[in-house]
Scaffold this motif. Sequence first.
Motif, PDB file in Angstrom:
ATOM      1  N   UNK A  30      33.867   0.910 -24.011  1.00 11.46           N
ATOM      2  CA  UNK A  30      33.000   2.094 -24.000  1.00 11.46           C
ATOM      3  C   UNK A  30      32.373   2.320 -22.628  1.00 11.46           C
ATOM      4  N   UNK A  31      33.136   2.065 -21.593  1.00 15.85           N
ATOM      5  CA  UNK A  31      32.662   2.273 -20.236  1.00 15.85           C
ATOM      6  C   UNK A  31      31.831   1.138 -19.695  1.00 15.85           C
ATOM      7  N   UNK A  77      32.882  10.813 -12.091  1.00 16.05           N
ATOM      8  CA  UNK A  77      31.939   9.852 -11.528  1.00 16.05           C
ATOM      9  C   UNK A  77      32.431   9.370 -10.171  1.00 16.05           C
ATOM     10  N   UNK A  78      31.503   9.021  -9.309  1.00 12.95           N
ATOM     11  CA  UNK A  78      31.892   8.579  -7.962  1.00 12.95           C
ATOM     12  C   UNK A  78      32.541   7.194  -7.977  1.00 12.95           C
ATOM     13  N   UNK A  80      35.032   6.447  -9.717  1.00 15.62           N
ATOM     14  CA  UNK A  80      36.459   6.676  -9.944  1.00 15.62           C
ATOM     15  C   UNK A  80      37.176   6.586  -8.595  1.00 15.62           C
ATOM     16  N   UNK A  81      38.232   5.796  -8.535  1.00 15.38           N
ATOM     17  CA  UNK A  81      38.957   5.593  -7.285  1.00 15.38           C
ATOM     18  C   UNK A  81      39.699   6.849  -6.839  1.00 15.38           C
ATOM     19  N   UNK A  82      40.006   7.739  -7.754  1.00 19.90           N
ATOM     20  CA  UNK A  82      40.702   8.971  -7.384  1.00 19.90           C
ATOM     21  C   UNK A  82      39.718  10.077  -7.032  1.00 19.90           C
ATOM     22  N   UNK A  83      38.458   9.735  -6.870  1.00 21.64           N
ATOM     23  CA  UNK A  83      37.404  10.711  -6.570  1.00 21.64           C
ATOM     24  C   UNK A  83      37.705  11.477  -5.288  1.00 21.64           C
ATOM     25  N   UNK A  84      38.257  10.784  -4.307  1.00 23.00           N
ATOM     26  CA  UNK A  84      38.547  11.435  -3.023  1.00 23.00           C
ATOM     27  C   UNK A  84      39.889  12.176  -3.032  1.00 23.00           C
ATOM     28  N   UNK A  85      40.613  12.072  -4.120  1.00 22.15           N
ATOM     29  CA  UNK A  85      41.887  12.775  -4.296  1.00 22.15           C
ATOM     30  C   UNK A  85      42.909  12.408  -3.224  1.00 22.15           C
ATOM     31  N   UNK A  86      43.240  11.130  -3.121  1.00 17.04           N
ATOM     32  CA  UNK A  86      44.259  10.685  -2.180  1.00 17.04           C
ATOM     33  C   UNK A  86      45.631  11.253  -2.571  1.00 17.04           C
ATOM     34  N   UNK A  87      45.854  11.430  -3.872  1.00 20.14           N
ATOM     35  CA  UNK A  87      47.102  11.999  -4.386  1.00 20.14           C
ATOM     36  C   UNK A  87      46.755  13.247  -5.195  1.00 20.14           C
ATOM     37  N   UNK A  88      46.771  14.433  -4.586  1.00 20.80           N
ATOM     38  CA  UNK A  88      46.356  15.645  -5.303  1.00 20.80           C
ATOM     39  C   UNK A  88      47.260  16.010  -6.486  1.00 20.80           C
ATOM     40  N   UNK A  89      48.484  15.492  -6.512  1.00 21.24           N
ATOM     41  CA  UNK A  89      49.373  15.806  -7.630  1.00 21.24           C
ATOM     42  C   UNK A  89      49.086  14.947  -8.863  1.00 21.24           C
ATOM     43  N   UNK A  90      48.262  13.907  -8.689  1.00 22.30           N
ATOM     44  CA  UNK A  90      47.872  13.039  -9.793  1.00 22.30           C
ATOM     45  C   UNK A  90      46.378  13.221 -10.080  1.00 22.30           C
ATOM     46  N   UNK A  91      46.003  13.065 -11.339  1.00 21.85           N
ATOM     47  CA  UNK A  91      44.600  13.178 -11.724  1.00 21.85           C
ATOM     48  C   UNK A  91      44.252  11.984 -12.618  1.00 21.85           C
ATOM     49  N   UNK A  92      43.047  11.458 -12.454  1.00 20.80           N
ATOM     50  CA  UNK A  92      42.609  10.333 -13.274  1.00 20.80           C
ATOM     51  C   UNK A  92      42.209  10.849 -14.656  1.00 20.80           C
ATOM     52  N   UNK A  93      42.762  10.238 -15.683  1.00 23.68           N
ATOM     53  CA  UNK A  93      42.500  10.655 -17.063  1.00 23.68           C
ATOM     54  C   UNK A  93      41.731   9.599 -17.845  1.00 23.68           C
ATOM     55  N   UNK A  94      41.162   8.621 -17.144  1.00 25.57           N
ATOM     56  CA  UNK A  94      40.341   7.615 -17.821  1.00 25.57           C
ATOM     57  C   UNK A  94      39.096   8.324 -18.353  1.00 25.57           C
ATOM     58  N   UNK A  95      38.887   8.348 -19.680  1.00 27.86           N
ATOM     59  CA  UNK A  95      37.748   9.094 -20.230  1.00 27.86           C
ATOM     60  C   UNK A  95      36.394   8.528 -19.822  1.00 27.86           C
ATOM     61  N   UNK A  99      31.619  11.950 -16.731  1.00 29.14           N
ATOM     62  CA  UNK A  99      30.301  12.003 -17.351  1.00 29.14           C
ATOM     63  C   UNK A  99      30.094  13.408 -17.883  1.00 29.14           C
ATOM     64  N   UNK A 100      29.425  13.495 -19.013  1.00 26.95           N
ATOM     65  CA  UNK A 100      29.164  14.816 -19.588  1.00 26.95           C
ATOM     66  C   UNK A 100      27.869  15.372 -19.028  1.00 26.95           C
ATOM     67  N   UNK A 101      27.909  16.624 -18.635  1.00 21.00           N
ATOM     68  CA  UNK A 101      26.724  17.291 -18.129  1.00 21.00           C
ATOM     69  C   UNK A 101      25.842  17.694 -19.307  1.00 21.00           C
ATOM     70  N   UNK A 102      24.551  17.499 -19.158  1.00 21.14           N
ATOM     71  CA  UNK A 102      23.614  17.822 -20.226  1.00 21.14           C
ATOM     72  C   UNK A 102      23.265  19.302 -20.191  1.00 21.14           C
ATOM     73  N   UNK A 103      23.112  19.863 -21.363  1.00 24.92           N
ATOM     74  CA  UNK A 103      22.649  21.236 -21.458  1.00 24.92           C
ATOM     75  C   UNK A 103      21.151  21.214 -21.690  1.00 24.92           C
ATOM     76  N   UNK A 104      20.485  22.197 -21.158  1.00 27.50           N
ATOM     77  CA  UNK A 104      19.052  22.308 -21.377  1.00 27.50           C
ATOM     78  C   UNK A 104      18.797  22.734 -22.818  1.00 27.50           C
ATOM     79  N   UNK A 105      17.834  22.073 -23.475  1.00 32.86           N
ATOM     80  CA  UNK A 105      17.498  22.458 -24.835  1.00 32.86           C
ATOM     81  C   UNK A 105      16.646  23.714 -24.851  1.00 32.86           C
ATOM     82  N   UNK A 106      15.881  23.918 -23.801  1.00 30.82           N
ATOM     83  CA  UNK A 106      15.060  25.117 -23.700  1.00 30.82           C
ATOM     84  C   UNK A 106      15.104  25.598 -22.255  1.00 30.82           C
ATOM     85  N   UNK A 107      14.854  26.873 -22.046  1.00 31.85           N
ATOM     86  CA  UNK A 107      14.886  27.375 -20.672  1.00 31.85           C
ATOM     87  C   UNK A 107      13.743  26.796 -19.853  1.00 31.85           C
TER      88      UNK A 107
END
Length: 122
Positions: A30-31, A77-78, A80-95, A99-107
């Motif tokens: 779980x990370x 997340x920083x 992640x080793x593929x953060x800098x995109x050394x291989x642009x044709x590949x993408x990291x799919x490790x869930x 990180x999930x961005x939080x939504x504001x509950x109220x304005x």
Amino acid sequence: EAELKALTHAVLKRLKQRQLEGLLHAVESRGGARTPCLLLPAKADSRVGQHWYPLPMLLCKVFRWPDLRHCSEVKRLCCCESYSKAHPELVCCNPHHLSRLCELESPPPPYTRYPMDFLKPS
């Protein structure tokens, strides 16, 4: 739901043994453990009906957040080793490299033109 399950099964079948073990370790911990990147082709076919899912979002939806609606809701997340995109044709799919961005509950509170007005003596 059945189409999503079939697509996920098809994606997992394309993974090599070492990639599957890395994904299993990431999901089971779980990370909590440092896990390797799961690099897959960025242009891989991942279509369910009318919806097209980027592979990282698909695996996050399956293994972490079933209510995930759009890829703008997650951020890489920083650590992640593929953060800098050394291989642009590949993408990291490790869930657990996302990180999930939080939504504001109220304005946020309304802003005033003169924020220090409340400090002035009346």
